[in-house]
Scaffold this active site. Structure first.
Site, mmCIF file in Angstrom:
data_model
loop_
_atom_site.group_PDB
_atom_site.id
_atom_site.type_symbol
_atom_site.label_atom_id
_atom_site.label_comp_id
_atom_site.label_asym_id
_atom_site.label_seq_id
_atom_site.Cartn_x
_atom_site.Cartn_y
_atom_site.Cartn_z
ATOM 1 N N SER A 20 3.869 1.460 4.410
ATOM 2 C CA SER A 20 5.004 2.227 3.924
ATOM 3 C C SER A 20 4.851 2.467 2.430
ATOM 4 O O SER A 20 3.745 2.365 1.890
ATOM 5 C CB SER A 20 6.308 1.478 4.250
ATOM 6 O OG SER A 20 7.420 2.321 4.078
ATOM 7 N N ASN A 21 5.937 2.789 1.753
ATOM 8 C CA ASN A 21 5.914 3.026 0.311
ATOM 9 C C ASN A 21 7.248 2.567 -0.275
ATOM 10 O O ASN A 21 8.176 2.257 0.474
ATOM 11 C CB ASN A 21 5.624 4.517 0.037
ATOM 12 C CG ASN A 21 6.689 5.402 0.646
ATOM 13 O OD1 ASN A 21 7.837 5.370 0.227
ATOM 14 N ND2 ASN A 21 6.326 6.171 1.663
#
Ligand code: CTP
Length: 210
Positions: A20-21
């Site tokens: 993810s981020n």
């Protein structure tokens, strides 16, 4: 009718691990909230974030880039504007494990594949709709954003510096500029995400009047 995406997507490796981020959804939620306050009917397609849904906004929860794409395409027809504020993962795991990977199985080798570019894939479906993108950049911010504006066939793009303190993922302010089609240059300015959302909506309203 305004469709807004927000937050990160998660690309699962197994049920307890994902790529993810650091997106927190603050920007997309600010756009949804301000647009709703201005009288728009707002649908917010949201990745996993810890924010409450703004009053009067319909929220659709998604996890992966593929789910976000499906949710956007399903709702495009009934909307006049798409604001893609989400930080969509560029890579996904094609065959995630259905069960937790055990350490005893050794270090997994991750083979990734590119996700579909949602905003690009709706270019042929957009008709007269106004499509707004965001460019999260660490360098050559305006230049890279101008490239994405043309490459992704957008009407507006928000150029955002994400590599300085007080701007980008999780910050309450952004060093950013809203850039229209045909514009050749822009100055980044430090402003709150709420101010940036308002600036973006002012520019959007201008396009409706044109
Ligand atoms: N975007 C999208 N689908 C993706 C990736 C990005 O619709 N799979 C959208 C984002 O929501 C944003 C815009 O495209 O509005 C630009 O995203 P950004 O991450 O800045 O650019 P990328 O196209 O991913 O390019 P790069 O990672 O090479 O900078």
């Amino acid at each position: 009718h305004v469709l807004v995406t927000a937050g990160p997507t998660r690309e699962h490796i197994d049920p307890v691990r994902f790529l993810s981020n650091p997106s927190t959804g603050l920007m997309g939620y600010a756009v949804a909230e301000r647009a709703s306050r201005r009288g728009a009917i707002v649908t917010l397609v949201s990745g996993p974030v810890g924010l409450p849904c703004p009053v009067g906004v319909e929220r659709v929860d998604v996890v992966s880039a593929e789910e976000m794409k499906g949710a956007v395409i399903e709702r495009l027809e009934e909307n006049d504007v798409l604001v893609m504020a989400a930080a969509v993962a560029d890579y996904t795991v094609p065959s995630p494990s259905a069960t937790k990977l055990k350490k005893s199985g050794g270090v997994p080798r991750l083979e990734l594949k590119a996700t579909d570019d949602i905003i690009k894939s709706i270019a042929s479906l957009k008709g007269g709709r106004i499509v707004v993108g965001f460019a999260a950049e660490t360098d050559s911010v305006v230049e890279n954003a101008l490239g994405k504006l043309v490459d992704k066939d957008l009407d507006l793009i928000v150029a955002n510096q994400v590599a300085v303190p007080g701007s980008g993922f999780g910050a309450s302010t952004d060093l950013a500029a809203v850039i229209s089609r045909g514009q050749k240059t822009a100055e980044l300015e430090l402003m709150s995400k709420a101010e940036l959302a308002d600036l973006l909506l002012d520019r959007l309203s201008g396009l409706f009047r044109d």
